[in-house]
Write a protein that holds these residues in place. Structure first.
Motif, PDB file in Angstrom:
ATOM      1  N   ASP A  96     -11.106  -0.711   0.465  1.00 14.59           N
ATOM      2  CA  ASP A  96     -11.941   0.235  -0.291  1.00 14.59           C
ATOM      3  C   ASP A  96     -11.528   0.361  -1.757  1.00 14.59           C
ATOM      4  O   ASP A  96     -12.108  -0.285  -2.606  1.00 14.59           O
ATOM      5  CB  ASP A  96     -11.994   1.594   0.412  1.00 14.59           C
ATOM      6  CG  ASP A  96     -10.651   2.062   0.937  1.00 14.59           C
ATOM      7  OD1 ASP A  96      -9.629   1.670   0.357  1.00 14.59           O
ATOM      8  OD2 ASP A  96     -10.634   2.836   1.906  1.00 14.59           O
ATOM      9  N   VAL A  97     -10.526   1.184  -2.027  1.00  8.20           N
ATOM     10  CA  VAL A  97     -10.150   1.425  -3.418  1.00  8.20           C
ATOM     11  C   VAL A  97      -8.764   0.851  -3.684  1.00  8.20           C
ATOM     12  O   VAL A  97      -8.137   0.293  -2.783  1.00  8.20           O
ATOM     13  CB  VAL A  97     -10.168   2.939  -3.741  1.00  8.20           C
ATOM     14  CG1 VAL A  97     -11.565   3.498  -3.583  1.00  8.20           C
ATOM     15  CG2 VAL A  97      -9.189   3.698  -2.852  1.00  8.20           C
ATOM     16  N   THR A  98      -8.286   1.000  -4.901  1.00  6.13           N
ATOM     17  CA  THR A  98      -6.962   0.505  -5.245  1.00  6.13           C
ATOM     18  C   THR A  98      -5.897   1.395  -4.625  1.00  6.13           C
ATOM     19  O   THR A  98      -5.931   2.614  -4.771  1.00  6.13           O
ATOM     20  CB  THR A  98      -6.786   0.452  -6.767  1.00  6.13           C
ATOM     21  OG1 THR A  98      -7.773  -0.431  -7.299  1.00  6.13           O
ATOM     22  CG2 THR A  98      -5.401  -0.055  -7.141  1.00  6.13           C
ATOM     23  N   HIS A  99      -4.979   0.778  -3.869  1.00  9.10           N
ATOM     24  CA  HIS A  99      -3.837   1.470  -3.297  1.00  9.10           C
ATOM     25  C   HIS A  99      -2.585   0.779  -3.813  1.00  9.10           C
ATOM     26  O   HIS A  99      -2.651  -0.115  -4.657  1.00  9.10           O
ATOM     27  CB  HIS A  99      -3.850   1.359  -1.766  1.00  9.10           C
ATOM     28  CG  HIS A  99      -5.055   1.964  -1.119  1.00  9.10           C
ATOM     29  ND1 HIS A  99      -5.160   3.309  -0.855  1.00  9.10           N
ATOM     30  CD2 HIS A  99      -6.201   1.408  -0.676  1.00  9.10           C
ATOM     31  CE1 HIS A  99      -6.325   3.553  -0.271  1.00  9.10           C
ATOM     32  NE2 HIS A  99      -6.981   2.418  -0.147  1.00  9.10           N
ATOM     33  N   SER A 100      -1.424   1.168  -3.274  1.00 16.46           N
ATOM     34  CA  SER A 100      -0.235   0.361  -3.489  1.00 16.46           C
ATOM     35  C   SER A 100       0.449   0.202  -2.155  1.00 16.46           C
ATOM     36  O   SER A 100       0.134   0.891  -1.183  1.00 16.46           O
ATOM     37  CB  SER A 100       0.694   0.979  -4.534  1.00 16.46           C
ATOM     38  OG  SER A 100       1.660   1.806  -3.933  1.00 16.46           O
ATOM     39  N   PHE A 101       1.352  -0.761  -2.102  1.00 18.21           N
ATOM     40  CA  PHE A 101       2.142  -1.010  -0.903  1.00 18.21           C
ATOM     41  C   PHE A 101       3.585  -1.056  -1.368  1.00 18.21           C
ATOM     42  O   PHE A 101       4.012  -2.006  -2.026  1.00 18.21           O
ATOM     43  CB  PHE A 101       1.717  -2.342  -0.264  1.00 18.21           C
ATOM     44  CG  PHE A 101       2.472  -2.693   0.993  1.00 18.21           C
ATOM     45  CD1 PHE A 101       2.106  -2.158   2.223  1.00 18.21           C
ATOM     46  CD2 PHE A 101       3.545  -3.585   0.948  1.00 18.21           C
ATOM     47  CE1 PHE A 101       2.781  -2.498   3.384  1.00 18.21           C
ATOM     48  CE2 PHE A 101       4.231  -3.922   2.112  1.00 18.21           C
ATOM     49  CZ  PHE A 101       3.842  -3.384   3.329  1.00 18.21           C
ATOM     50  N   SER A 102       4.303  -0.016  -1.077  1.00 24.46           N
ATOM     51  CA  SER A 102       5.658   0.128  -1.595  1.00 24.46           C
ATOM     52  C   SER A 102       6.624   0.415  -0.463  1.00 24.46           C
ATOM     53  O   SER A 102       6.523   1.445   0.203  1.00 24.46           O
ATOM     54  CB  SER A 102       5.700   1.258  -2.618  1.00 24.46           C
ATOM     55  OG  SER A 102       4.682   1.078  -3.584  1.00 24.46           O
ATOM     56  N   VAL A 103       7.557  -0.519  -0.240  1.00 23.78           N
ATOM     57  CA  VAL A 103       8.574  -0.325   0.786  1.00 23.78           C
ATOM     58  C   VAL A 103       9.761   0.352   0.103  1.00 23.78           C
ATOM     59  O   VAL A 103      10.451  -0.269  -0.714  1.00 23.78           O
ATOM     60  CB  VAL A 103       8.987  -1.652   1.443  1.00 23.78           C
ATOM     61  CG1 VAL A 103      10.014  -1.407   2.544  1.00 23.78           C
ATOM     62  CG2 VAL A 103       7.753  -2.369   2.018  1.00 23.78           C
TER      63      VAL A 103
END
Ligand code: CUA
Length: 152
Positions: A96-103
């Protein structure tokens, strides 16, 4: 007389104000995603085999591939389990929209843009538990968007 001139001038001003307000409200607006053109087409992700069944795949030796789909306001899968001493390549996209993936606590921290695939590789030597967070504001429940990475 000048009366008519003033009436016309004030009419022009009023129309001008209304136009300004209207433009401010709808003009810049929020751009909708163009489904027909360009790379920004989240539907294309459905055609990408890697994201048909997101999850962990052992690709040989100590190497693993993890595909993740971000969608307001969760990750699929929400929990990832990989063995210690592994090298993991993450492929992450958004529907859908811009997210982030941060571990959290690692160098895995990337923006996730709809219709595009973010790729990054990291090594996990020791058993541990990591939180996964979205650092990109993505709407009302952005703050609840999280996942888990378990190194076992
Ligand atoms: Cu997804 Cu913030």
């Amino acid at each position: 007389t000048y009366e008519k001139v003033w009436i016309v001038a004030s009419m022009v001003l009023i129309v001008g104000f209304i136009a300004t307000i209207t433009y401010g409200a709808v003009g810049p607006g929020i751009a909708m995603i163009d489904d027909d053109g360009g790379d920004i087409n989240p539907d294309k992700i459905n055609d990408d085999e890697r994201f048909a069944e997101p999850g962990v795949e052992h690709v040989g030796g100590n190497e693993y591939e993890v595909t993740v789909v971000a969608q307001a306001w969760s990750y699929t899968p929400s929990e990832i389990e990989i063995p210690a001493n592994s090298e993991v390549t993450f492929y992450v996209t958004s529907r859908d929209v811009t997210h982030s993936f941060s571990v959290v606590g690692t160098n895995v921290n990337t923006m996730v843009v709809p219709g595009q695939v973010s790729e990054m590789t990291a090594k996990f030597d020791e058993p541990d538990e990591y939180g996964i967070l979205c650092n990109e504001y993505c709407g009302e429940f952005h703050h609840t968007m999280e996942g888990k990475l378990n190194v076992v």
